[in-house]
Structure formats: structure tokens, C-alpha cells
Design a protein around this motif. Structure first.
Motif, mmCIF file in Angstrom:
data_model
loop_
_atom_site.group_PDB
_atom_site.id
_atom_site.type_symbol
_atom_site.label_atom_id
_atom_site.label_comp_id
_atom_site.label_asym_id
_atom_site.label_seq_id
_atom_site.Cartn_x
_atom_site.Cartn_y
_atom_site.Cartn_z
ATOM 1 N N ILE B 310 6.454 -8.819 5.322
ATOM 2 C CA ILE B 310 5.268 -7.993 4.926
ATOM 3 C C ILE B 310 4.844 -8.439 3.447
ATOM 4 N N LEU B 311 3.553 -8.694 3.249
ATOM 5 C CA LEU B 311 2.959 -9.429 1.910
ATOM 6 C C LEU B 311 2.167 -8.096 1.402
ATOM 7 N N GLU B 312 2.668 -7.563 0.191
ATOM 8 C CA GLU B 312 1.730 -6.767 -0.464
ATOM 9 C C GLU B 312 0.546 -7.534 -1.245
ATOM 10 N N ALA B 313 -0.656 -7.173 -0.626
ATOM 11 C CA ALA B 313 -2.008 -7.923 -0.896
ATOM 12 C C ALA B 313 -2.453 -7.542 -2.167
ATOM 13 N N ASP B 314 -3.354 -8.465 -2.830
ATOM 14 C CA ASP B 314 -4.123 -7.938 -3.793
ATOM 15 C C ASP B 314 -5.596 -8.619 -3.336
ATOM 16 N N ASP B 315 -6.863 -8.548 -4.377
ATOM 17 C CA ASP B 315 -7.897 -9.266 -3.824
ATOM 18 C C ASP B 315 -7.627 -10.746 -3.839
ATOM 19 N N GLU B 316 -6.921 -11.328 -4.895
ATOM 20 C CA GLU B 316 -6.808 -12.735 -4.996
ATOM 21 C C GLU B 316 -5.994 -13.256 -3.712
ATOM 22 N N ILE B 317 -4.939 -12.483 -3.359
ATOM 23 C CA ILE B 317 -4.308 -13.064 -2.226
ATOM 24 C C ILE B 317 -4.831 -13.013 -0.904
ATOM 25 N N ILE B 318 -5.627 -11.796 -0.816
ATOM 26 C CA ILE B 318 -6.584 -11.539 0.474
ATOM 27 C C ILE B 318 -7.581 -12.774 0.516
ATOM 28 N N SER B 319 -8.184 -12.973 -0.676
ATOM 29 C CA SER B 319 -9.173 -14.077 -0.746
ATOM 30 C C SER B 319 -8.718 -15.278 -0.230
ATOM 31 N N LEU B 320 -7.561 -15.794 -0.620
ATOM 32 C CA LEU B 320 -6.796 -16.879 -0.371
ATOM 33 C C LEU B 320 -6.402 -17.018 1.212
ATOM 34 N N LEU B 321 -5.962 -15.814 1.722
ATOM 35 C CA LEU B 321 -5.750 -15.826 3.021
ATOM 36 C C LEU B 321 -6.816 -15.924 4.002
ATOM 37 N N ASP B 322 -7.776 -15.706 3.529
ATOM 38 C CA ASP B 322 -9.139 -15.788 4.339
ATOM 39 C C ASP B 322 -9.727 -16.895 4.445
ATOM 40 N N GLU B 323 -9.133 -17.880 3.653
ATOM 41 C CA GLU B 323 -9.628 -19.472 3.730
ATOM 42 C C GLU B 323 -9.485 -20.060 5.111
ATOM 43 N N PRO B 324 -10.352 -20.697 5.576
ATOM 44 C CA PRO B 324 -9.842 -21.145 7.178
ATOM 45 C C PRO B 324 -9.085 -22.431 7.063
ATOM 46 N N VAL B 325 -7.895 -22.424 7.934
ATOM 47 C CA VAL B 325 -7.131 -23.820 8.047
ATOM 48 C C VAL B 325 -7.240 -24.064 9.207
ATOM 49 N N TYR B 326 -6.522 -25.387 9.384
ATOM 50 C CA TYR B 326 -6.545 -25.742 11.050
ATOM 51 C C TYR B 326 -5.384 -26.845 11.234
ATOM 52 N N SER B 327 -4.683 -26.465 12.035
ATOM 53 C CA SER B 327 -3.446 -27.290 12.622
ATOM 54 C C SER B 327 -3.543 -27.163 13.850
ATOM 55 N N PRO B 328 -3.297 -28.304 14.611
ATOM 56 C CA PRO B 328 -3.197 -28.074 16.103
ATOM 57 C C PRO B 328 -2.119 -27.151 16.776
#
Lengths: 215, 332
Positions: B310-328
Motif C-alpha cells: 500500500i502506497l500513501e498517495a499525494d497529488d505528485e505521486i498520483i500524477s506520476l503513477l498515471d503516466e502511461p508505460v509499456y512493457s511486454p
């Protein structure tokens, strides 16, 4: 009496060490399955194969060069925690020997101390943490004190190897203060430390003495 | 037991080779003797590269996190063994390193030593490096000593936030700050009903009765911190959430991200049920899940078990987690 340890003697000792590490693969695997992740036996088998490879392919007459090559092989092919610490320790031994044609008594006495220093730095461990140091430090101390008494490096190495065996077995019942065994806590107390056992195996193989480990 | 291999001693080599065969356009293969891979086309040479590494047997850790918006490369060792400094050094050479490199690794002595050695080699070539050691398993040390905890599934969060920070062009030290912040604000705990068996060892790391389970399980098949009678999913979820929320001092109204991670031999159905029960336990505490991740993110060969992070989120963390990523190799 003073004894000069030639590169040929070192080759024979390394060969015995490699054989003993392979011979103890199952017991090391068992110890590590209780105190860690179960790969110590495999890891030490890889260390042994690195040593054997160098003994078979490296024809150098320099003890330091032979040790350096073994350390490099181990760092590449057996980079587990214990393998990497062994690689650092062997590098230290090679640095002490430099270009000497044989290993003199002074170098023999100095090598364990330098190995302890480098393992303390990179392993972030102290004596009493239930690690390889709990056999290696008593080994080095006994080597020096026995040599002061007898001035016979062969006798001193024998007494030190016996001490390493006793010290490794004595870690049984200790609570680990570092590494995976610390995380497992009380549940690893009944087993000796795998690193200390490896030290006892090597110290005894070095002098052709049969080691007895109390698992 | 593991069945699909050809030579038990070469399990890690075969895995890497298979990866290159499966995704030749995505991963850059390393030469013989080097156990590592790198992205073929990284976002931009103007980004700080993130490199990770550790033992094999944890798929999708570590090479699975080599991807767009994640890590630029990874070095691996044999099963549960550290990667060599030489392999890590190869990765450093084969990713963009003009703006420096961040090493993200778990808190294991062998990994740290080899990454330190690789950092020294990189510095000799004028490459700036930083190291972030992830320590999220609350079963292994108190909150006061959280930096001495071992690393389990929570490392996935660190890859995600640090990777996004890198993609945004942030500098070396700012990425490190983000990674440390993520590490500090999360906690994990694992449980297991069986251990795993290394491909070249005849027996499991430990044995356990059919009516027993381990609490505080790591990702190396080793014993946890306590063995208890088997509990049902709701009890397990309540126990996990209780420990994590206490550890993080989670207050009502807190937004969190949850990762329910399979340890290798756990069914997706089981992970879904565990997630639902974790969600209920959090709801009972008035804690809101902002993002959820369910699946295999950090495994221990064929261990039957799961961890919850469990990660306690704040606006900065949420914004970074929402960045799209790709790995097969993973959905993230």
C-alpha cells in the motif's frame, strides 16, 4: 618454523578448497534453506568451478596473479552475496602478495586481517552479527597468537582451522543481526551461519584437515 | 516445481535468451557472459536512465520492468543471486547516460555490493550515478528502522514513479527524491502456503503442512517470520491491512494505491478475491483506493502466496503513477 608457501602449494590448496566446497554443497544448501534463500550450496559450487577453471587454464607462476584471476572469475560467475564477498577477500590477498614468488609467514598472517576489513566494509557486518566474520576473525586471531607461541606457520594454520571450525559451530544458537537470517529471526537460531561454515570449510581444506560441521 | 527448462543450471540464461527471441525489436541482447538487457529505443537520450537488477526467478522483476516509462535496462544474476558488477556495467554503457543513471534495487547485501562496484566503474568513465535501495517489507523491521527492511513487491511503485519522473525529463537528484519519497510512503507484507524449489536443487526451500501458512513471506522462498494455521482470505486481508495501516499511520480519508501481487503460483482468481477483501478492509477504515494493481509483479519462482503493498498517495505521486508505460511483460 618459518615456511615458504609456493605457488604450487597454493594451487594444491585451492584444489582442495574447491573439492570441499562442492562436497559440502548439500549441507550448505540445507543451512541456507533455514537461514536464507537456499542458494548458498549452488553459489559455493560456482565459486569452486571458478577456482578449478583457473587452476586448469591459468599457468601463471605468480600466486598473486592466480588469486587475482580467481577473484575476477568469481565476481563474474558467482556474484551472490557470499561469492562477491569472497571475491573482494581474494583480491585483498592478491594485493598483499604483489609480485612475491612465494607466500611468506608475514603475508600469511596479514591476509585474514585484511580479508576481515574488506568484508566488514562491503558486508556492513560486525563480529557477533552471525556472519562469516564470526569464524574468520577467530581464525585470524588464533593464527597470529599460535604463530607467536610456536613460530611455526603450519602449526598455527592448523590451530586456526580448528578454531574456525569451533567458531562456526558456535554460531548455532545465535540470533542473526544482519541479512536474511535476521529477517527470519528466532527461526534461524538453531542453525550455524552459512558464511561461517564456509570459512571453516576453507580453513580446514587449506591444511588438508577434515572439517566437522554441527548442523 | 519448475518444468519448462532444458538445463537446470542455465535457467537464468535460458530465460534471457527466450526474452530476446520473443521480443527482438524491444530488447537489446547482451553478449555471451553478460546477464542483462536494455531497451532498444529509449525515450530520449536527454532522459536520466533508470537501471535495475537482482536475481532471476522473480519475473516480471527485473527485466520485465525494462520498458517505456520504466527502466532503461536491467542486469540479472542466477536464480536468487545478485547480478555481477560487469553485467550492470554493460547496462550502464548501453543506455543513455549523459544525464546520469539511477540504480533502483532491493535491499539485499549482494545486490548492493555489486551495484556499488558498478557505480565505481561508471564514475571512472565520468558517468554520474545514484542508488535507491527499496525496503518495503514491514515484517522484517519496525517503522523506525524501515530502511533496513527487505524489498518485496512494493518496488513496482518505485519503478513507476521514478520512471515517470525520468520520462518527464527530471534531473538525477529530483528522480532520486521521488523514488525515496515513494519508498518511504509505502509498506508491504506477504503470506504463503508453500515455498518454491530452485531448478537445480532437489527439494523446496522449506516444507510446510497443508493446514499451515507463513506470514511475512519474502520473495526468495525463505520462511516468513511466523507460521500459523491457514486463514481465509478475509482474515488474511484484515491482518495485512491492519499491519500496513498501523505501520503507515493511515488516517481516515487517506488516498492509497494498492498492489496485490502473486508470488508465482497463485491464481488470478485468488488474487482478485484477496484484492476485494483488502478493499473492504480499507473501506472499513474510510481509506480510499485511488489506483489498484492486481497480478504478478514480483514473484518467487513457484511460491503459492501473495503480498499486498500500500502506497500513501499525494497529488505528485498520483500524477506520476498515471503516466502511461509499456512493457511486454506486465500490465501496469
Amino acid at each position: 618454523m618459518s615456511m615458504s608457501f609456493s605457488t604450487d602449494d597454493l594451487r594444491k590448496a585451492l584444489d582442495r578448497i574447491a573439492s570441499e566446497l562442492i562436497g559440502h554443497k548439500d549441507s550448505l544448501t540445507y543451512i541456507d534453506s533455514v537461514t536464507g534463500d537456499g542458494d548458498l550450496g549452488i553459489s559455493m559450487e560456482k565459486v569452486a568451478h571458478c577456482i578449478m577453471h583457473e587452476l586448469q587454464t591459468n599457468e601463471t607462476s605468480s600466486a598473486a596473479q592466480l588469486l587475482l584471476s580467481c577473484a575476477r572469475q568469481i565476481s563474474v560467475h558467482a556474484p551472490s552475496t557470499m561469492g562477491t564477498l569472497m571475491s573482494f577477500a581474494i583480491f585483498e590477498a592478491a594485493k598483499i602478495l604483489k609480485d612475491a614468488p612465494a607466500i611468506d609467514d608475514a603475508s600469511m598472517l596479514l591476509i585474514p586481517r585484511k580479508m576481515v576489513e574488506v568484508i566488514m566494509i562491503h558486508g556492513r557486518a560486525q563480529q557477533g552479527d552471525k556472519t562469516v566474520l564470526d569464524a574468520l576473525i577467530p581464525y585470524g586471531e588464533t593464527l597470529v597468537s599460535a604463530y607467536v607461541q610456536s613460530h611455526d606457520i603450519g602449526q598455527a594454520a592448523w590451530e586456526a582451522a580448528c578454531q574456525a571450525e569451533r567458531s562456526a559451530n558456535a554460531t548455532k544458537g545465535w540470533l542473526a543481526k544482519i541479512g536474511r537470517a535476521k529477517w527470519i529471526g528466532e527461526r534461524s537460531r538453531h542453525c550455524p551461519d552459512g558464511g561461517a561454515v564456509v570459512c571453516a570449510i576453507i580453513a580446514n581444506a587449506f591444511i588438508s584437515r577434515q572439517v566437522s560441521i554441527d548442523i | 516445481m519448475i518444468y519448462f527448462f532444458n538445463q537446470p543450471d542455465h535457467f537464468a540464461d535460458e530465460t534471457l535468451d527466450a526474452l530476446w527471441h520473443a521480443y527482438p525489436d524491444f530488447y537489446f541482447p547482451a553478449p555471451a557472459g553478460v546477464h542483462a538487457t536494455a531497451l532498444r529505443q529509449y525515450e530520449s537520450s536527454h532522459c536520466v536512465s533508470i537501471i535495475t537488477g537482482g536475481g532471476s526467478g522473480h519475473m516480471p522483476l527485473f527485466v520485465g520492468y525494462v520498458g517505456q516509462g520504466l527502466c532503461a535496462g536491467a542486469a540479472i544474476g542466477d536464480v536468487f543471486s545478485s547480478p555481477s558488477a560487469q553485467s550492470i556495467a554493460w547496462v550502464v554503457q548501453h543506455v543513455p547516460h549523459q544525464r546520469g543513471v539511477v540504480f533502483i534495487l532491493g535491499n539485499y547485501v549482494g545486490d548492493i555490493i555489486n551495484f556499488q562496484m558498478a557505480a565505481r566503474l561508471a564514475e571512472e568513465q565520468g558517468i554520474d550515478t545514484r542508488m535507491v535501495v527499496v525496503s518495503d517489507d514491514l515484517a522484517t523491521a519496525s517503522r523506525q528502522e524501515w530502511t533496513s527492511r527487505r524489498c518485496i513487491g512494493g518496488i513496482a511503485f518505485v519503478y513507476k514513479t521514478a520512471g515517470a519522473a525520468s520520462k518527464r525529463g527530471m534531473c538525477l537528484d529530483d528522480i532520486v527524491k521521488i523514488a525515496h519519497k515513494t519508498n518511504q510512503r509505502m509498506a508491504s507484507i506477504g503470506v504463503a502456503f508453500s515455498s518454491c524449489q530452485l531448478p537445480n536443487v532437489d527439494t523446496p526451500v522449506f516444507s510446510i503442512g497443508s493446514n499451515e501458512m507463513e506470514i511475512g513471506m519474502g520473495i526468495h522462498g525463505e520462511q516468513g517470520v511466523r507460521r500459523v494455521k491457514v486463514m481465509r482470505s478475509k482474515e488474511i486481508a484484515e491482518m495485512m491491512v491492519d499491519k500496513i495501516s498501523t505501520d503507515l499511520s493511515l488516517q481516515k480519508g487517506t488516498r492509497v494505491c494498492v498492489l496485490v501481487n502473486g508470488l508465482g503460483a497463485t491464481l488470478m482468481e485468488e488474487l482478485l478475491i484477496l484484492f476485494r477483501d483488502v478493499q473492504k478492509a480499507l473501506e472499513n477504515r474510510c481509506i480510499t483506493i485511488y489506483r489498484k494493481y492486481i497480478g504478478n509483479y514480483a514473484t518467487a519462482l513457484d511460491t503459492k502466496g501473495a503480498s499486498v503493498s500500500i502506497l500513501e498517495a499525494d497529488d505528485e505521486i498520483i500524477s506520476l503513477l498515471d503516466e502511461p508505460v509499456y512493457s511486454p511483460l506486465l500490465r501496469f
